[in-house]
Design a protein around this motif. Structure first.
Motif, PDB file in Angstrom:
ATOM      1  N   THR A 137     -77.367  45.311 -47.120  1.00  0.00           N
ATOM      2  CA  THR A 137     -78.733  44.941 -46.732  1.00  0.00           C
ATOM      3  C   THR A 137     -79.173  43.663 -47.431  1.00  0.00           C
ATOM      4  OG1 THR A 137     -79.339  47.259 -46.330  1.00  0.00           O
ATOM      5  CG2 THR A 137     -81.135  45.714 -46.698  1.00  0.00           C
ATOM      6  N   LYS A 138     -78.857  43.534 -48.717  1.00  0.00           N
ATOM      7  CA  LYS A 138     -79.212  42.323 -49.455  1.00  0.00           C
ATOM      8  C   LYS A 138     -78.509  41.098 -48.872  1.00  0.00           C
ATOM      9  CE  LYS A 138     -79.968  44.724 -53.851  1.00  0.00           C
ATOM     10  NZ  LYS A 138     -79.432  44.945 -55.227  1.00  0.00           N
ATOM     11  N   SER A 139     -77.274  41.286 -48.422  1.00  0.00           N
ATOM     12  CA  SER A 139     -76.479  40.175 -47.900  1.00  0.00           C
ATOM     13  C   SER A 139     -76.873  39.772 -46.490  1.00  0.00           C
ATOM     14  CB  SER A 139     -74.997  40.554 -47.926  1.00  0.00           C
ATOM     15  OG  SER A 139     -74.196  39.559 -47.331  1.00  0.00           O
ATOM     16  N   THR A 140     -77.259  40.755 -45.668  1.00  0.00           N
ATOM     17  CA  THR A 140     -77.483  40.488 -44.242  1.00  0.00           C
ATOM     18  C   THR A 140     -78.928  40.664 -43.789  1.00  0.00           C
ATOM     19  OG1 THR A 140     -77.037  42.787 -43.601  1.00  0.00           O
ATOM     20  CG2 THR A 140     -75.135  41.278 -43.752  1.00  0.00           C
ATOM     21  N   GLY A 141     -79.719  41.387 -44.562  1.00  0.00           N
ATOM     22  CA  GLY A 141     -81.074  41.701 -44.130  1.00  0.00           C
ATOM     23  C   GLY A 141     -81.131  42.877 -43.171  1.00  0.00           C
ATOM     24  N   ILE A 142     -79.981  43.513 -42.918  1.00  0.00           N
ATOM     25  CA  ILE A 142     -79.910  44.641 -41.986  1.00  0.00           C
ATOM     26  C   ILE A 142     -80.049  45.949 -42.751  1.00  0.00           C
ATOM     27  CG2 ILE A 142     -78.474  45.847 -40.291  1.00  0.00           C
ATOM     28  CD1 ILE A 142     -77.063  43.130 -39.804  1.00  0.00           C
ATOM     29  N   LYS A 143     -81.072  46.725 -42.405  1.00  0.00           N
ATOM     30  CA  LYS A 143     -81.317  48.009 -43.046  1.00  0.00           C
ATOM     31  C   LYS A 143     -80.385  49.072 -42.481  1.00  0.00           C
ATOM     32  CE  LYS A 143     -83.647  51.219 -45.320  1.00  0.00           C
ATOM     33  NZ  LYS A 143     -83.729  51.256 -46.795  1.00  0.00           N
ATOM     34  N   VAL A 144     -79.799  49.879 -43.368  1.00  0.00           N
ATOM     35  CA  VAL A 144     -78.911  50.963 -42.942  1.00  0.00           C
ATOM     36  C   VAL A 144     -79.676  52.282 -42.967  1.00  0.00           C
ATOM     37  CG1 VAL A 144     -76.768  52.200 -43.348  1.00  0.00           C
ATOM     38  CG2 VAL A 144     -76.909  49.753 -43.882  1.00  0.00           C
ATOM     39  N   ASN A 145     -79.815  52.896 -41.806  1.00  0.00           N
ATOM     40  CA  ASN A 145     -80.397  54.234 -41.685  1.00  0.00           C
ATOM     41  C   ASN A 145     -79.254  55.235 -41.708  1.00  0.00           C
ATOM     42  OD1 ASN A 145     -82.925  52.943 -41.146  1.00  0.00           O
ATOM     43  ND2 ASN A 145     -82.294  52.705 -39.013  1.00  0.00           N
ATOM     44  N   TYR A 146     -79.305  56.189 -42.616  1.00  0.00           N
ATOM     45  CA  TYR A 146     -78.165  57.084 -42.844  1.00  0.00           C
ATOM     46  C   TYR A 146     -78.514  58.531 -42.529  1.00  0.00           C
ATOM     47  CZ  TYR A 146     -74.531  59.573 -45.419  1.00  0.00           C
ATOM     48  OH  TYR A 146     -73.508  60.410 -45.771  1.00  0.00           O
ATOM     49  N   VAL A 147     -77.713  59.156 -41.691  1.00  0.00           N
ATOM     50  CA  VAL A 147     -77.854  60.578 -41.361  1.00  0.00           C
ATOM     51  C   VAL A 147     -76.575  61.291 -41.757  1.00  0.00           C
ATOM     52  CG1 VAL A 147     -78.163  62.266 -39.518  1.00  0.00           C
ATOM     53  CG2 VAL A 147     -79.423  60.109 -39.432  1.00  0.00           C
ATOM     54  N   GLU A 148     -76.685  62.258 -42.640  1.00  0.00           N
ATOM     55  CA  GLU A 148     -75.520  62.996 -43.131  1.00  0.00           C
ATOM     56  C   GLU A 148     -75.482  64.394 -42.535  1.00  0.00           C
ATOM     57  OE1 GLU A 148     -75.155  65.311 -47.092  1.00  0.00           O
ATOM     58  OE2 GLU A 148     -74.711  63.207 -47.514  1.00  0.00           O
ATOM     59  N   SER A 149     -74.312  64.834 -42.142  1.00  0.00           N
ATOM     60  CA  SER A 149     -74.157  66.193 -41.629  1.00  0.00           C
ATOM     61  C   SER A 149     -72.708  66.618 -41.752  1.00  0.00           C
ATOM     62  CB  SER A 149     -74.640  66.277 -40.174  1.00  0.00           C
ATOM     63  OG  SER A 149     -73.871  65.439 -39.343  1.00  0.00           O
ATOM     64  N   GLY A 150     -72.380  67.757 -41.164  1.00  0.00           N
ATOM     65  CA  GLY A 150     -71.008  68.228 -41.186  1.00  0.00           C
ATOM     66  C   GLY A 150     -70.144  67.458 -40.206  1.00  0.00           C
ATOM     67  N   SER A 151     -68.858  67.589 -40.375  1.00  0.00           N
ATOM     68  CA  SER A 151     -67.905  66.838 -39.551  1.00  0.00           C
ATOM     69  C   SER A 151     -68.101  67.087 -38.064  1.00  0.00           C
ATOM     70  CB  SER A 151     -66.471  67.222 -39.945  1.00  0.00           C
ATOM     71  OG  SER A 151     -66.278  67.076 -41.326  1.00  0.00           O
ATOM     72  N   GLY A 152     -68.224  68.367 -37.690  1.00  0.00           N
ATOM     73  CA  GLY A 152     -68.426  68.696 -36.292  1.00  0.00           C
ATOM     74  C   GLY A 152     -69.812  68.337 -35.801  1.00  0.00           C
ATOM     75  N   GLU A 153     -70.796  68.444 -36.695  1.00  0.00           N
ATOM     76  CA  GLU A 153     -72.172  68.157 -36.315  1.00  0.00           C
ATOM     77  C   GLU A 153     -72.373  66.688 -35.966  1.00  0.00           C
ATOM     78  OE1 GLU A 153     -76.492  69.126 -36.184  1.00  0.00           O
ATOM     79  OE2 GLU A 153     -74.848  70.496 -36.633  1.00  0.00           O
ATOM     80  N   VAL A 154     -71.625  65.797 -36.629  1.00  0.00           N
ATOM     81  CA  VAL A 154     -71.705  64.370 -36.304  1.00  0.00           C
ATOM     82  C   VAL A 154     -71.449  64.159 -34.816  1.00  0.00           C
ATOM     83  CG1 VAL A 154     -70.553  62.140 -36.600  1.00  0.00           C
ATOM     84  CG2 VAL A 154     -71.101  63.528 -38.602  1.00  0.00           C
ATOM     85  N   VAL A 155     -70.396  64.799 -34.329  1.00  0.00           N
ATOM     86  CA  VAL A 155     -70.027  64.656 -32.924  1.00  0.00           C
ATOM     87  C   VAL A 155     -71.007  65.407 -32.031  1.00  0.00           C
ATOM     88  CG1 VAL A 155     -68.202  65.038 -31.223  1.00  0.00           C
ATOM     89  CG2 VAL A 155     -67.608  64.373 -33.564  1.00  0.00           C
ATOM     90  N   SER A 156     -71.386  66.607 -32.441  1.00  0.00           N
ATOM     91  CA  SER A 156     -72.310  67.412 -31.649  1.00  0.00           C
ATOM     92  C   SER A 156     -73.644  66.697 -31.457  1.00  0.00           C
ATOM     93  CB  SER A 156     -72.536  68.763 -32.337  1.00  0.00           C
ATOM     94  OG  SER A 156     -73.489  69.536 -31.644  1.00  0.00           O
TER      95      SER A 156
END
Length: 357
Positions: free
Chosen positions: A68-87
């Motif tokens: 973000t400091k280098s590009t100005g692009i904010k990273v929005n992060y969503v964490e979940s289980g391996s299968g839930e990412v796909v679901s």
């Protein structure tokens, strides 16, 4: 370690602590609540949203901040289980919210099969062909291995798969559910490699009296082992070593011996891909290129006990040395994850029948 382990087998390497305030936190390879929103939300186009299986937060946090400091692009992060990412991505297919998906096999293959991934065009020339999809839809981001953990105070201390069937561990073993968690699926795949498919199902049936019950989250099991509520659980090398180091968890990594006396595991990488119809595709490509760059890959082990995927990166930090020590003498099997995915429904049906879960 990466190069050392590759020489030890045909293909030896490719499977959250808290984020900063405001980040979404759900531990283990379990599930994020269906209504959860991306953490660190941002408006406008200077953003990118990452859906990721958990385990890499200690690496993600400083890395995303630097990006973000280098590009100005904010990273929005969503964490979940391996299968839930796909679901979750599948549920949002008509109105995509994610730009980048990070998950474990065979869920990354499932995402590709379901049309959730697109070619990124990111330079992956420094990454072995065996660590990326031929169609360019995904590539390994951090290499990792399946493992088991046992409490440091556990008595007796198990050392073989057969040991885990002892009545000494009645109600003291729990593993994450195959088909829901990446590590749980890897456990089923490993036992099929070691015992054959029917042998694996027979083993799960025999293990059931000692099993506490289903768990969609691998990460939730570690604290139970550390507190002594469980003697044994499944995990993976990266997540377990990171928790031992950062959280002082009272357990240790082990690889149960088979009947032949050999310790075997399976490679379990965190794989990354560009989401189909990503709302911020250009930003996603920039983030992927950044995460796969030589400079950033060089920080994977020191910050999170991960293994870099680039052939031109061989760390020399203490965490990397610890990884090498843990893996010493362990045979690493490399499943064909496409084949695993192809038979997964049948295997899960057999597993459910064997365990009654």
């Amino acid at each position: 370690m990466k190069h050392t382990m590759r020489s030890a087998s045909a293909r030896s390497v490719s499977v959250l602590a808290a984020l900063a305030a405001g980040a979404l936190l759900l531990s283990g390879c379990g599930g994020t609540a269906a209504g959860s929103q991306p953490s660190g939300g941002s408006t406008g186009d200077a953003q990118v949203t990452v859906y990721s299986a958990d385990g890499l937060a200690d690496w993600y946090k400083p890395t995303f901040d630097d990006f973000t400091k280098s590009t100005g692009i904010k990273v929005n992060y969503v964490e979940s289980g391996s299968g839930e990412v796909v679901s979750r991505a599948e549920k949002e297919k008509s109105n995509p919210q994610a730009d980048v998906l990070v998950t474990l096999p065979p869920f990354i293959q499932q995402a590709d099969q379901n049309g959730l991934l697109a070619p990124s065009g990111v330079d992956t020339s420094a990454i072995a062909a065996t660590d990326k999809a031929a169609n360019g839809h995904y590539v390994s981001l951090v290499d990792n291995y399946f493992a088991m953990i046992r409490g440091t105070a556990a008595s007796p201390k198990p050392d073989t798969w057969k040991d885990l069937l002892s009545t000494d561990y009645k109600g003291k073993i729990q593993y994450s559910t195959p088909g829901q968690a990446g590590d749980g699926t890897a456990m089923m795949v490993l036992l099929e490699q070691v015992l054959g498919k029917q042998g694996a199902m027979d083993y799960f049936k025999s293990l059931q009296p000692n099993n506490v019950g289903p768990s969609s989250s691998t990460g939730k099991l570690g604290p139970k082992v550390s507190k002594g509520e469980l003697s044994v659980a499944n995990s993976d090398v990266q997540m377990a070593l990171q928790s031992i180091s950062a959280d002082k968890s009272a357990y240790e990594v082990f690889f149960p011996k088979g009947d032949d006396g050999k310790r075997t595991t399976v490679s379990l990488p965190y794989d990354i891909g560009l989401a189909s119809n990503a709302p911020h595709a250009d930003n996603a490509k920039k983030l992927m290129a950044y995460l796969l760059s030589k400079e950033v890959q060089s920080t994977v082990s020191s910050k999170a006990f991960g293994i870099p995927v680039r052939n031109d990166v061989t760390p020399s930090d203490a965490n990397y040395a610890a990884l090498k020590k843990v893996m010493d003498g362990v045979t690493v099997a490399q499943p064909n994850w496409d084949s695993v995915l192809g038979s997964l429904n049948n295997d899960l049906a057999a597993y459910n029948a064997a365990t009654g879960q």
